[in-house]
Design an enzyme around this catalytic site. Structure first.
Site, PDB file in Angstrom:
ATOM      1  N   HIS A 110      -6.617   0.799   4.692  1.00 37.73           N
ATOM      2  CA  HIS A 110      -6.060   1.014   3.359  1.00 37.73           C
ATOM      3  C   HIS A 110      -5.022   2.140   3.325  1.00 37.73           C
ATOM      4  CE1 HIS A 110     -10.176  -0.623   1.718  1.00 37.73           C
ATOM      5  NE2 HIS A 110      -9.401  -1.587   2.182  1.00 37.73           N
ATOM      6  N   PRO A 111      -4.031   2.179   4.220  1.00 34.65           N
ATOM      7  CA  PRO A 111      -3.037   3.259   4.155  1.00 34.65           C
ATOM      8  C   PRO A 111      -2.110   3.104   2.950  1.00 34.65           C
ATOM      9  CG  PRO A 111      -2.397   1.646   5.804  1.00 34.65           C
ATOM     10  CD  PRO A 111      -3.762   1.241   5.329  1.00 34.65           C
TER      11      PRO A 111
END
Length: 538
Positions: free
Chosen positions: A472-473
């Protein structure tokens, strides 16, 4: 010559291509570095386990050595294919909660127009939920959201364990309340993956005013002087199939490369920290020190346990799974997203009313993203802290577009050590869930960690050795109302004209959960901003 050029056909880029090309009077060019999404494992949900080693649809990133994680270099898979990461993810449909948008985005970061009441219509416009529409769900959008067709008995055991541990059941994590344990709804249609490419690009593919180019490596965005002498984006230079191209954009260039590629393309184009760019011989178009900064990600700790019953996905017959899926109308385990069950809870350290820990349960042994194959049968629980304090950055490794950017996630680097304390809490709660009665008929020996009685110091050692990304960057082209933000609340890049960033990189902070649905929402709202439509028209 095109009206709009979109860089990146991922979760956001496919939405933009569809919405902008709805107007037959405009010409749209969509550039994607990866191939078409033809591989059958993309479309069979359980094929996610086979895509791990499929390098042709994955950017195959690794971080720089992480100082707080024993200098390990963590693997960061990101989609390099039509649909981007929505073509290779676990399909969990999560939108976050109102406080993420009201408190963290709109109030704390001045992202006007991105409060919950403003973004909910775009979530609903995107969604076609098989359960039907209501005040919180859409029923006629392109993105199909469904209940799982097949659920492993261990996933039901996990949900029961959550209830036995004192937490509520929750049949809709995107409903009035997020907290609780239940089965995930997934971005699937008729038992097949419904990626952004399937939902948005396939219906628009034959439009005469939309051109899609795959295998396109973008070198830089080009600029000209506007009427006042400032820089205005006027096109994109890229290579495709061994040839170099420069295409012009008469209206706007829309950058949708994601949290890694979008800041990289901006910096290669001369928009970024001036000193760093000059050191690499890149002409500075706009000094934007925050490009690549503010990197955030959900760090994940996995707890693995042997199963005494052979009901896990560890020993599935590939032939039988394929037979049921392809020849029996998308039935059986092939329709599973593998991460079937999950939960959200407020830990003892939660500062407000929002859940601060998320779980993904896997009825199989999953170590190192599934790349480390373990023998036997088992099950895995992923746990992540939803609001990490640590911040990282993306920087250029060189001025060559073919070189991967440098990823410094800086996990567990917050000065107060709160992120580490929360990861210990995640590990402890995972162990407690596995100890519930619901697992009595399945529980074998512990695998990771190898003992159930680790003290806090030993858990810290385990965490530093084993934590990984949960994919989830965000945040590297931060949106905000302040002049230091990379883009303004209309997603326009500060310091230049004719250029917007539209993807997960603009999120000021992480939301409470998986980031794919919010990325699609961002692109839906951006398409109205670009076209000058009222947000209330959603």
């Amino acid at each position: 010559m095109y009206d709009y050029i979109i860089i990146g056909a991922g979760s956001a880029g496919c939405v933009l291509a569809n919405r902008l090309s709805e107007d037959p009077t405009v010409k749209v060019l969509l550039l994607e570095a990866g191939p078409r999404d033809r591989h059958p494992f993309i479309h069979m949900p359980a094929g996610i386990s086979k895509l791990v080693n499929k390098k042709g649809v994955n950017w195959d990133y690794t971080t720089a050595p992480e100082p707080q994680l024993n200098n390990r270099m963590l693997w960061w898979p990101r989609g390099k294919v039509l649909g981007g990461s929505s073509s290779i993810n676990a399909m969990c449909y999560i939108r976050g909660v109102a406080g993420d948008y009201d408190r963290d985005w709109a109030t704390s970061h001045g992202a006007d127009g991105w409060n919950w009441d403003s973004v909910l219509p775009y979530f609903k416009r995107a969604e076609r939920n098989d359960r039907g529409g209501d005040a919180l769900h859409g029923a006629s959008g392109p993105l199909n959201v469904a209940d799982l067709r097949y659920v492993n008995p261990l996933s039901h055991a996990f949900v029961a364990a959550g209830e036995q541990a004192g937490y509520p059941l929750n049949h809709d994590f995107n409903g009035p309340r997020q907290e609780g344990f239940g089965l995930y709804q997934v971005t699937q249609k008729n038992g097949a993956r419904c990626s952004s490419a399937v939902a948005y690009l396939d219906p628009a593919r034959e439009r005469a005013n939309l051109t899609i180019v795959t295998g396109a490596q973008v070198g830089r965005i080009t600029f000209e002087k506007n009427a006042t002498g400032g820089p205005r984006a006027n096109g994109v230079a890229y290579t495709a199939h061994g040839q170099a191209f420069h295409q012009e954009a008469t209206r706007e260039v829309l950058l949708s490369g994601g949290a890694i590629n979008s800041p990289q393309v901006l910096m290669l184009s001369g928009v970024g920290p001036a000193r760093q760019l000059r050191d690499l011989g890149i002409e500075v178009i706009a000094d934007a020190p925050q490009v690549g900064e503010n990197l955030q990600d959900h760090l994940d700790i996995s707890t693995l346990q042997h199963s005494t019953q052979r009901v896990t996905y560890d020993r599935l017959s590939d032939i039988k799974v394929a037979f049921d899926y392809f020849l029996r109308g998308h039935t059986g385990p092939g329709t599973s997203n593998i991460a079937e069950a999950g939960g959200f809870l407020r830990s003892q350290y939660a500062p407000d009313e929002r859940a601060d820990i998320q779980f993904h349960f896997i009825p199989a042994m999953l170590d190192d993203h599934g790349r480390n194959r373990l023998k036997g049968d088992g099950y895995t629980l992923h746990a992540c802290f939803l609001r990490p304090h640590s911040r990282g950055r993306i920087t250029l490794a060189s001025a060559n577009p073919a070189d991967k950017a440098r990823i410094e996630a800086n996990y567990l680097s917050d000065a107060a050590g709160f992120d580490l304390k929360m990861m210990v809490e995640c590990a402890k709660l995972s162990r407690e869930l596995f100890a519930q009665k619901a697992f009595d008929d399945y529980r074998g020996a512990p695998i990771l960690p190898a003992r159930n009685d680790l003290n806090d110091a030993e858990l810290v050692e385990f965490i530093r050795a084993k934590v990984e990304t949960v994919y989830h960057p965000i945040g590297t082209c931060r949106m905000g109302g302040d002049e230091q933000s990379v883009v303004d609340p209309e997603l326009r890049v500060r310091g230049v004209q004719g250029l917007r960033v539209i993807d997960a990189s603009v999120m000021p902070t992480l939301i409470s959960g998986n980031t794919n649905a919010p990325t699609i929402m961002i692109a839906e709202r951006a398409s109205d901003l670009i076209r000058g439509k009222s947000p209330r028209a959603a």
